[in-house]
Scaffold this motif. Structure first.
Motif, mmCIF file in Angstrom:
data_model
loop_
_atom_site.group_PDB
_atom_site.id
_atom_site.type_symbol
_atom_site.label_atom_id
_atom_site.label_comp_id
_atom_site.label_asym_id
_atom_site.label_seq_id
_atom_site.Cartn_x
_atom_site.Cartn_y
_atom_site.Cartn_z
ATOM 1 N N ASP B 156 34.962 52.491 -53.091
ATOM 2 C CA ASP B 156 33.866 51.880 -52.354
ATOM 3 C C ASP B 156 34.440 51.144 -51.141
ATOM 4 O O ASP B 156 35.309 50.284 -51.300
ATOM 5 N N PRO B 157 33.998 51.465 -49.938
ATOM 6 C CA PRO B 157 34.557 50.807 -48.752
ATOM 7 C C PRO B 157 34.442 49.284 -48.801
ATOM 8 O O PRO B 157 35.243 48.581 -48.183
ATOM 9 N N ASN B 158 33.447 48.752 -49.529
ATOM 10 C CA ASN B 158 33.299 47.297 -49.592
ATOM 11 C C ASN B 158 34.377 46.633 -50.432
ATOM 12 O O ASN B 158 34.458 45.413 -50.483
ATOM 13 N N MET B 159 35.187 47.431 -51.103
ATOM 14 C CA MET B 159 36.258 46.880 -51.926
ATOM 15 C C MET B 159 37.458 46.478 -51.080
ATOM 16 O O MET B 159 38.444 45.964 -51.611
ATOM 17 N N ALA B 160 37.360 46.708 -49.781
ATOM 18 C CA ALA B 160 38.487 46.382 -48.908
ATOM 19 C C ALA B 160 38.890 44.926 -49.101
ATOM 20 O O ALA B 160 38.051 44.026 -49.043
ATOM 21 N N GLY B 161 40.169 44.702 -49.336
ATOM 22 C CA GLY B 161 40.655 43.345 -49.535
ATOM 23 C C GLY B 161 40.485 42.852 -50.955
ATOM 24 O O GLY B 161 40.813 41.707 -51.262
ATOM 25 N N LEU B 162 39.920 43.682 -51.827
ATOM 26 C CA LEU B 162 39.696 43.242 -53.203
ATOM 27 C C LEU B 162 40.469 44.091 -54.196
ATOM 28 O O LEU B 162 40.429 43.846 -55.393
ATOM 29 N N GLU B 163 41.151 45.116 -53.693
ATOM 30 C CA GLU B 163 41.788 46.080 -54.589
ATOM 31 C C GLU B 163 42.724 45.375 -55.564
ATOM 32 O O GLU B 163 42.809 45.742 -56.736
ATOM 33 N N GLU B 164 43.410 44.363 -55.064
ATOM 34 C CA GLU B 164 44.381 43.680 -55.910
ATOM 35 C C GLU B 164 43.690 42.886 -57.010
ATOM 36 O O GLU B 164 44.143 42.844 -58.143
ATOM 37 N N LYS B 165 42.582 42.268 -56.617
ATOM 38 C CA LYS B 165 41.936 41.336 -57.539
ATOM 39 C C LYS B 165 41.106 42.051 -58.586
ATOM 40 O O LYS B 165 41.064 41.671 -59.740
ATOM 41 N N VAL B 166 40.385 43.068 -58.171
ATOM 42 C CA VAL B 166 39.435 43.695 -59.083
ATOM 43 C C VAL B 166 40.010 44.999 -59.586
ATOM 44 O O VAL B 166 40.263 45.919 -58.823
ATOM 45 N N LYS B 167 40.228 45.069 -60.869
ATOM 46 C CA LYS B 167 40.821 46.294 -61.408
ATOM 47 C C LYS B 167 39.783 47.161 -62.117
ATOM 48 O O LYS B 167 40.091 48.175 -62.704
ATOM 49 N N MET B 168 38.554 46.735 -62.067
ATOM 50 C CA MET B 168 37.465 47.444 -62.723
ATOM 51 C C MET B 168 37.733 47.630 -64.224
ATOM 52 O O MET B 168 37.376 48.632 -64.808
ATOM 53 N N SER B 169 38.390 46.652 -64.836
ATOM 54 C CA SER B 169 38.490 46.688 -66.288
ATOM 55 C C SER B 169 37.158 46.193 -66.838
ATOM 56 O O SER B 169 36.364 45.584 -66.131
ATOM 57 N N TYR B 170 36.920 46.439 -68.113
ATOM 58 C CA TYR B 170 35.624 46.101 -68.672
ATOM 59 C C TYR B 170 35.305 44.621 -68.502
ATOM 60 O O TYR B 170 34.194 44.234 -68.154
ATOM 61 N N GLU B 171 36.335 43.787 -68.710
ATOM 62 C CA GLU B 171 36.090 42.344 -68.643
ATOM 63 C C GLU B 171 35.726 41.898 -67.232
ATOM 64 O O GLU B 171 35.050 40.919 -67.039
ATOM 65 N N GLN B 172 36.238 42.638 -66.279
ATOM 66 C CA GLN B 172 36.037 42.202 -64.892
ATOM 67 C C GLN B 172 34.868 42.906 -64.226
ATOM 68 O O GLN B 172 34.474 42.537 -63.125
ATOM 69 N N ALA B 173 34.367 43.934 -64.882
ATOM 70 C CA ALA B 173 33.372 44.764 -64.206
ATOM 71 C C ALA B 173 32.186 43.933 -63.745
ATOM 72 O O ALA B 173 31.791 42.975 -64.385
ATOM 73 N N PHE B 174 31.675 44.277 -62.608
ATOM 74 C CA PHE B 174 30.460 43.630 -62.110
ATOM 75 C C PHE B 174 29.607 44.719 -61.485
ATOM 76 O O PHE B 174 30.104 45.799 -61.150
ATOM 77 N N MET B 175 28.343 44.497 -61.408
ATOM 78 C CA MET B 175 27.498 45.469 -60.721
ATOM 79 C C MET B 175 26.172 44.851 -60.330
ATOM 80 O O MET B 175 25.750 43.826 -60.869
ATOM 81 N N PHE B 176 25.555 45.448 -59.362
ATOM 82 C CA PHE B 176 24.170 45.122 -59.015
ATOM 83 C C PHE B 176 23.597 46.335 -58.313
ATOM 84 O O PHE B 176 24.330 47.263 -57.956
ATOM 85 N N TYR B 177 22.304 46.329 -58.165
ATOM 86 C CA TYR B 177 21.662 47.487 -57.528
ATOM 87 C C TYR B 177 21.408 47.206 -56.055
ATOM 88 O O TYR B 177 21.101 46.081 -55.674
#
Ligand code: SF4
Ligand code: SF4
Lengths: 249, 505
Positions: B156-177
């Motif tokens: 997702d292009p909006n992940m720029a600058g967040l790749e290090e922080k967010v690993k999309m593991s279950y505990e960290q997952a976030f979402m919205f519509y």
């Protein structure tokens, strides 16, 4: 001169020209919605990028060559000091390049249309006729330019084919000029009239829509819903010009 | 100064339940026909995700929208007019159908004609382009509720600058519509990109439309729109886009997506703006300042000077009144809780979003005084599940402060209301901390939480008496249809070149 020659070299052109003109007026008035490039780039774009660019730029050059060779009288080019042999070499080499580029583009496009199952179904029956005519015309044109003029015995078509073509538009037809031209030239010219007659009913109409006036137009266009100003109120049309600011260049 | 009116929409993302009702009703009304199967004027994306079409936000590759050139002048990102004409035979920036998805239908007939057998028959998917059986690998809404996110979300292009922080593991997952429609931009790059002049902005309400009679299928609008909200109908070879349901809006009714929105997340209204300043605002050098520049364009509809100028510019009285009641103006400018989607595209979009609050990710450390007041939202803002910077990349050109300020306001609003409803006290200090009075908070609460229909949708009726042409366009709705006789063997085969019909008086 036989009546057959008159039919082919005088009647056919006038019929084709009439259909061409009336057909375009009719199509434009009745079918603006169908007037489009019928692009299939959405379905496939990699092969198209090669085929379409080669074909269109080649075709533009070839059309330019036809204008120089057929519409401009030999006396004019001679008057500005271009000798027949100079002209001949130029037209043979430039024409051969333009023709080959167009042909390669066309082959790529036809290959794409046949091989890609997404594009095939978008082909209409009119498309099929147009593609067939174009293919034959381009092959004939190439045989004339390369086979006759570049490598072969050469043929100066300007005093014959050129004059015949212009005389049609000057309403002073001379079918005999064409009757004595080599068969290749005859066939090319003969088939071309069918392409012209088919033009208004095919996707070729998009040629007339090349949006050259985009250059110099303001970027953002506004349109008003209200065409007629209401009674007793200031004219909306006046105060809201059709294309107004902001002007961005 | 010249004042024009512009319709706009605000969506409160907190309230979107991702039901896709908006998409379905929009499709039923507008794009349920051959050639438009893959077209969703309204779509609801799960964020983070690559979206529809894939990676539409990546303007490095797509070259949509505007950018500033070396001299700080506003230019189309895809190049100037002349270079465009040179690329007219093949538009290098055009997405292809696979970037959206290959549309399909099901072979329902098998269900009734299959012979008796032990297992029930299955209706297989068949491509709407080729008629062939399709092995489905991608489709509309394929990423719904983070489906496939472990492999895709970091793309997702909006992940720029967040790749290090967010690993999309279950505990960290976030979402919205993120429901999306055309933004009906104030500075639409689609209009600017159309070489035929077929696209235009309506002077009266700013709705951006494609003239189907004038479109010649050059496709530059599709690539020129950074939101990828102009689509190419592969049957008619014409561009189509969201019409802001203008036949409904003209009658004062909300768009279909708003009317049917289950979460009642949508607000519709008009703003008055100064059209002479568009270029200047869109040329603002610092992308994070584009929000303020656009807000500056919105005129205060209560200002007597503005009213006088609006009248001089032929804006009818009832439109000025509608602008005063506009929920869009209130949410965007008065309370500053709505933000434009990707302002850095410089099209000055007019569909804005109230960013979502999200659950607090970590245990909140007790404050210095030892209190762990669950209502102390300011403390929690940095620990919300949705990273602030993700929202910033989406809604404020990367400026975290803007998002924090909005979330603080929303948090203050919640605390304020909770206190009021649970203990009956009005805590003026909450509003004061975010620069709003208690009366403002109450108004914001009314608007965001419980606003009835006529407060959410404030659309003045078009002045039909001003146009005698309107009757003539009755029954037409901006999108024309090609008459296609469908062949039985090949549903995609065009049987005839369309001529004759579709004649408008
Ligand atoms: S969002 Fe809509 S108005 Fe804006 S550029 Fe795209 S199609 Fe045009
Ligand atoms: S209908 Fe409303 S709540 Fe449902 S997905 Fe659409 S915007 Fe969200």
């Amino acid at each position: 001169m036989t009546s057959f020659e008159i039919i082919i070299w005088t009647v056919l052109p006038y019929v084709a020209i009439t259909i061409f003109i009336v057909g375009h007026i009719w199509r434009y008035r009745k079918d603006k919605f169908g007037w489009t490039s019928r692009s299939s780039q959405l379905q496939e774009k990699k092969i198209l990028a090669w085929g379409s660019n080669l074909f269109h730029y080649g075709a533009l050059a070839a059309i330019g060559g036809h204008v120089i060779g057929i519409l401009i009288p030999q006396s004019w080019t001679q008057a500005v000091g271009i000798s027949e042999s100079l002209y001949h070499n130029f037209s043979a080499y430039a024409g051969a390049i333009a023709g080959l580029v167009t042909f390669v583009g066309l082959v790529i496009l036809l290959y794409r249309r046949i091989s890609n199952s997404r594009i095939g179904p978008t082909t209409t029956s009119v498309d099929l006729v147009v593609y067939s005519l174009l293919t034959i015309l381009i092959i004939l044109g190439l045989s004339m330019t390369i086979g006759v003029n570049l490598l072969g015995p050469t043929y100066n078509y300007r005093p014959t084919v050129g004059v015949w073509f212009r005389d049609i538009f000057l309403l002073n037809p001379h079918p005999s000029l064409m009757a004595n031209a080599p068969e290749l030239y005859q066939l090319h010219a003969f088939l071309a009239w069918f392409l012209f007659a088919l033009w208004p009913f095919s996707r070729l109409v998009h040629v007339w829509s090349v949006p050259v006036w985009y250059i110099g137009r303001p970027y953002i266009l506004y349109r008003s819903r209200y065409k007629t100003p209401p009674l007793g109120e200031p004219s909306l049309v006046e105060s809201y010009p059709n294309t107004s600011n902001p002007k961005i260049d | 100064m010249k004042i024009m009116a512009q319709v706009g929409m605000v969506m409160a993302l907190d309230k979107c339940i991702g039901c896709h009702t908006c998409s379905v009703t929009c499709k039923q009304v507008w794009t349920n026909r051959p050639g438009a199967e893959y077209i969703w004027f309204n779509d609801v994306e799960t964020k983070p995700g690559i979206g529809y079409p894939k990676r539409w936000e990546d303007q490095v590759n797509n070259k949509g929208g505007w950018k500033l050139n070396k001299n700080q002048k506003l230019k189309l990102a895809s190049g100037g007019r002349f270079s465009k004409l040179l690329r007219i035979f093949s538009n290098p920036n055009l997405p292809i159908i696979d970037d959206y998805y290959e549309p399909w239908t099901y072979d329902y007939e098998t269900l009734t004609t299959a012979p008796v057998s032990k297992n029930g028959p299955v209706a297989t998917a068949h491509s709407a382009l080729t008629g062939k059986e399709l092995d489905l690998q991608w489709g509309p809404n394929w990423e719904d509720d983070l489906a496939g996110a472990p492999t895709r979300a970091l793309n997702d292009p909006n992940m720029a600058g967040l790749e290090e922080k967010v690993k999309m593991s279950y505990e960290q997952a976030f979402m919205f519509y993120l429901p999306r429609i055309c933004e009906h931009c104030m500075n639409p790059s689609c209009v600017a990109s159309c070489p035929s002049g077929a696209m235009y902005k309506r002077e009266e309400d700013g709705i951006v439309l494609v003239d189907q009679q004038q479109c010649r299928g050059w496709r530059f609008c599709v690539s020129g729109c950074p939101y990828k909200k102009v689509y190419f109908n592969h049957k008619t070879s014409k561009a189509e886009k969201c019409t802001f349901c203008y036949p409904r809006v003209e009658g004062g009714q909300p768009t279909i997506c708003s009317e049917t929105c289950v979460g009642r997340i949508r607000f519709l209204g008009i703003v008055l703006y100064d059209v002479d300043k568009i270029n200047e605002a869109a040329s603002t050098k610092d992308p994070t300042k584009l929000l303020d520049a656009q807000l500056d364009l919105f005129c205060d509809p209560f200002d007597p000077k503005v009213i006088k100028q609006a009248e001089a510019d032929n804006i009818p009285q009832d439109w000025i009144q509608a602008a005063q009641k506009s929920p869009v103006y209130a949410l965007a400018k008065r309370y500053r809780v709505a933000l434009p989607l990707h302002p850095e595209f410089r099209t000055l979009p007019m569909v804005w979003y109230v960013p979502p609050l999200s659950p607090v990710l970590e245990v909140i450390e007790p404050e210095k005084d030892g209190s762990t007041d669950p209502d102390n939202v300011f403390h929690a803002i940095d620990k919300l599940r949705i990273p602030i910077h993700y929202l910033a990349n989406l809604l404020s050109a990367g400026d975290d402060e803007v998002i924090k300020n909005v979330l603080k306001r929303l948090g203050a609003l919640r605390s304020f209301e909770r206190k009021r409803q649970l203990s009956g006290t009005i805590d003026d200090s909450l509003g004061a901390q975010v620069g709003l009075g208690s009366a403002d908070l109450d108004d914001l609460y009314q608007l965001l939480a419980i606003a009835p229909y006529d407060r959410r949708y404030v659309l003045p009726i078009a002045h039909r008496e001003r146009g005698d042409e309107l009757l003539l366009s009755q029954g037409t709705c901006g999108i024309d249809f090609e008459s296609i006789s469908v062949s039985k063997d090949n549903p995609q085969k065009l049987e005839s070149v369309p001529i004759e019909f579709r004649r408008r008086k």
